[in-house]
Design an enzyme around this catalytic site. Sequence first.
Site, PDB file in Angstrom:
ATOM      1  N   ASP A  95       0.841  -1.203   0.000  1.00 48.66           N
ATOM      2  CA  ASP A  95       0.000   0.000   0.000  1.00 48.66           C
ATOM      3  C   ASP A  95       0.872   1.248   0.000  1.00 48.66           C
ATOM      4  O   ASP A  95       2.101   1.180   0.107  1.00 48.66           O
ATOM      5  CB  ASP A  95      -0.951  -0.012   1.205  1.00 48.66           C
ATOM      6  CG  ASP A  95      -0.199  -0.033   2.537  1.00 48.66           C
ATOM      7  OD1 ASP A  95       0.536   0.924   2.835  1.00 48.66           O
ATOM      8  OD2 ASP A  95      -0.347  -1.021   3.290  1.00 48.66           O
ATOM      9  N   HIS A 110       8.081  -5.547  -1.542  1.00 49.51           N
ATOM     10  CA  HIS A 110       7.215  -6.509  -2.227  1.00 49.51           C
ATOM     11  C   HIS A 110       6.358  -5.884  -3.315  1.00 49.51           C
ATOM     12  O   HIS A 110       5.378  -6.482  -3.750  1.00 49.51           O
ATOM     13  CB  HIS A 110       6.330  -7.223  -1.195  1.00 49.51           C
ATOM     14  CG  HIS A 110       7.118  -8.025  -0.208  1.00 49.51           C
ATOM     15  ND1 HIS A 110       6.707  -8.251   1.088  1.00 49.51           N
ATOM     16  CD2 HIS A 110       8.322  -8.651  -0.335  1.00 49.51           C
ATOM     17  CE1 HIS A 110       7.619  -8.978   1.715  1.00 49.51           C
ATOM     18  NE2 HIS A 110       8.606  -9.231   0.877  1.00 49.51           N
ATOM     19  N   THR A 177       5.432  -6.353  12.327  1.00 50.34           N
ATOM     20  CA  THR A 177       5.775  -7.504  11.491  1.00 50.34           C
ATOM     21  C   THR A 177       6.056  -8.712  12.370  1.00 50.34           C
ATOM     22  O   THR A 177       6.595  -8.573  13.480  1.00 50.34           O
ATOM     23  CB  THR A 177       6.989  -7.228  10.589  1.00 50.34           C
ATOM     24  OG1 THR A 177       7.349  -8.434   9.905  1.00 50.34           O
ATOM     25  CG2 THR A 177       8.175  -6.717  11.382  1.00 50.34           C
TER      26      THR A 177
END
Length: 244
Positions: A95, A110, A177
């Site tokens: 995002d 990513h 994370t």
Amino acid sequence: MGDHTSPHLVVLSGAGISAESGIQTFRAADGLWADHPIEDVATPEAWDRDPERVLRFYDARRDQVRRARPNAAHKALAQLERRGFRVSVITQNIDDLHERAGSRRVLHLHGEIFQARSSVDPRMCYPLRRGGIRLGDVCDKGSQLRPDVVWFGEAVPHFADACALVAEADLLLVVGTSLAVMPAASLLHQAPLDAPCVLVDPEAGALAPPGVTRISRPAGEGVPRLVRHWQREGRLWLPETLLD
């Protein structure tokens, strides 16, 4: 502060920071994989088998991100940069919430949900300011466009850049994370031996490896509190009153 000689805060952010903005994570019980198995929507084989299904999945994700808003953690990191601190963000998220909050140095490990790229030449990327990708949308070489997302089983093209950034860190801040996704989790080993590392996550006590300082709070609470201390003191440090 702000020049190349000032202390460098490197941030590694994961799905947990975006979850606080309402973006579903992959691993939660009600997350993205509950209705969409990995092998059906996030692998090169899925793309070869049923590209239309893959495109629909990422169109839905894109719509979700468009509705989301940066939260207090995103905003605090951007504010720290505006105050002259040297801040680099490495995010596992696809995002754009860090950018919308105002962070200017963001590396997406990513990929980026708001970009399409050629399926034959990964250097050819196209912004998706609105809408999504359809079958028949092609790059300048005439090949079908695909999401600019690193799928399972694919190489992470910016990993070397991320390693170089972490190697420059004076303090490494890990936010939201699980430290379970490779190769991103191995980035911690690239930090200088004298650079403190702190993990902000509700499950930090269970997730943090040895030597990593734990702040067991949600990102939207723990990160702003750290940032306020750093701004007040004018330096990067870990106040004991915030540590577990």
